[in-house]
Design a protein around this motif. Structure first.
Motif, PDB file in Angstrom:
ATOM      1  N   GLN A 111      44.521  49.448  39.329  1.00 14.79           N
ATOM      2  CA  GLN A 111      44.094  49.334  37.936  1.00 14.79           C
ATOM      3  C   GLN A 111      45.246  48.832  37.063  1.00 14.79           C
ATOM      4  O   GLN A 111      45.045  47.992  36.175  1.00 14.79           O
ATOM      5  N   ASN A 112      46.447  49.321  37.332  1.00 14.40           N
ATOM      6  CA  ASN A 112      47.620  48.863  36.573  1.00 14.40           C
ATOM      7  C   ASN A 112      47.940  47.401  36.842  1.00 14.40           C
ATOM      8  O   ASN A 112      48.595  46.747  36.022  1.00 14.40           O
ATOM      9  N   LEU A 113      47.494  46.881  37.973  1.00 13.72           N
ATOM     10  CA  LEU A 113      47.661  45.458  38.281  1.00 13.72           C
ATOM     11  C   LEU A 113      46.563  44.606  37.648  1.00 13.72           C
ATOM     12  O   LEU A 113      46.554  43.385  37.822  1.00 13.72           O
ATOM     13  N   GLY A 114      45.649  45.240  36.939  1.00 10.00           N
ATOM     14  CA  GLY A 114      44.563  44.510  36.289  1.00 10.00           C
ATOM     15  C   GLY A 114      43.380  44.248  37.202  1.00 10.00           C
ATOM     16  O   GLY A 114      42.522  43.422  36.881  1.00 10.00           O
ATOM     17  N   MET A 115      43.283  44.979  38.299  1.00  8.34           N
ATOM     18  CA  MET A 115      42.208  44.786  39.264  1.00  8.34           C
ATOM     19  C   MET A 115      41.040  45.707  38.894  1.00  8.34           C
ATOM     20  O   MET A 115      40.800  46.733  39.520  1.00  8.34           O
ATOM     21  N   THR A 116      40.306  45.311  37.884  1.00  9.39           N
ATOM     22  CA  THR A 116      39.302  46.198  37.302  1.00  9.39           C
ATOM     23  C   THR A 116      38.022  46.294  38.124  1.00  9.39           C
ATOM     24  O   THR A 116      37.191  47.177  37.878  1.00  9.39           O
ATOM     25  N   ASN A 117      37.841  45.404  39.087  1.00  9.05           N
ATOM     26  CA  ASN A 117      36.649  45.434  39.939  1.00  9.05           C
ATOM     27  C   ASN A 117      36.970  45.864  41.360  1.00  9.05           C
ATOM     28  O   ASN A 117      36.293  45.467  42.309  1.00  9.05           O
ATOM     29  N   THR A 118      38.000  46.671  41.489  1.00  9.87           N
ATOM     30  CA  THR A 118      38.470  47.124  42.797  1.00  9.87           C
ATOM     31  C   THR A 118      38.383  48.638  42.880  1.00  9.87           C
ATOM     32  O   THR A 118      38.768  49.341  41.952  1.00  9.87           O
ATOM     33  N   HIS A 119      37.868  49.129  44.012  1.00 13.70           N
ATOM     34  CA  HIS A 119      37.855  50.571  44.275  1.00 13.70           C
ATOM     35  C   HIS A 119      38.170  50.790  45.748  1.00 13.70           C
ATOM     36  O   HIS A 119      37.557  50.183  46.623  1.00 13.70           O
TER      37      HIS A 119
END
Length: 244
Positions: A111-119
């Motif tokens: 999330q801190n890397l801007g990967m908002t569609n990653t889980h």
């Protein structure tokens, strides 16, 4: 980070072993004794991995004899160079966190890397429920490869270690074309991934003739040969574009 081209960039897909780049990044965010000797438990080697794969699948792991150990740094190398699936579990287990906590920190990292569609739900990439997109992976992994420690091992063609009992292990990079980049003139880092259900993935940081680093991700190729073909076409395009 400015994209040159995206295709189906927002389509959710299982990450496969590309997730190991983010396991690696998470491990480097906190103090580690990289010289600490570790071994692999039956849970690292088998029990924690089997729920995510077919019963007859062969799972790539670092195989040690009874009593053998390697350092945490060598396990880290095995995770990124040879894509050993027991390595991220052992490294997570011997970190400051238990496995559940480590996965939570991994999700905070992406999330801190801007990967908002990653889980992410586990650190090896074997699970079908590690989900991301081409855009997220390219954007996040390119930032991860700014981490010199991760980049170092993601870029080795091969890496040789010796266990505490003197057994030699050679880790070969899972990207075939990187194995022959012995002067490191084509790649500065790469990671592959494969599952029966997803096909072949690669995230590669390639060098243009002028030394510019360009990050590229290919997801879901139907064969290793097709993945290599697509990657070669991308490299040829970059060479042509940056030679003008």
């Amino acid at each position: 980070l400015k994209p040159l081209h995206y295709h189906a960039e927002q389509q959710p897909i299982t990450t496969a072993s590309l997730v190991k780049l983010f396991s690696a990044q998470t491990l480097t965010l906190y103090p580690q004794d990289w010289s600490e000797e570790i071994s692999f438990t039956s849970a690292d080697n088998e029990t924690l991995l089997r729920p995510h794969v077919n019963p007859d699948d062969i799972i790539p792991i670092i195989r040690l004899n009874e009593g053998d150990t390697i350092t945490r740094e060598e396990a880290f190398a095995g995770m990124l160079v040879a894509s050993a699936n027991n390595a991220p579990y052992a490294l997570a287990r011997t970190s400051a966190y238990n496995l559940e906590e480590f996965v939570a920190v991994m999700n905070a990292t992406v999330q801190n890397l801007g990967m908002t569609n990653t889980h992410l739900i586990e650190p090896s990439g074997l699970s079908l429920f590690n989900i991301s997109t081409a855009q997220d992976i390219t954007h996040g992994a390119c930032q991860v490869l700014r981490n010199d420690f991760v980049k170092k091992y993601a870029g080795y063609s091969y890496y040789q270690v010796e266990t505490n009992q003197g057994e030699e292990k050679i880790f070969k990079h899972t990207l075939n074309s990187l194995r022959y980049d012995l002067d490191y003139s084509i790649y500065s880092g790469a990671k592959t991934g494969y599952l029966d259900e997803t096909g072949y993935h690669v995230m590669a940081q390639m060098l243009t003739p002028q030394g510019k680093e360009v990050c590229a991700t290919i997801l879901g190729a139907d064969s290793r040969a097709r993945l290599d073909e697509m990657l070669q076409a991308m490299r040829d395009w970059l060479d042509e574009m940056y030679n003008e």
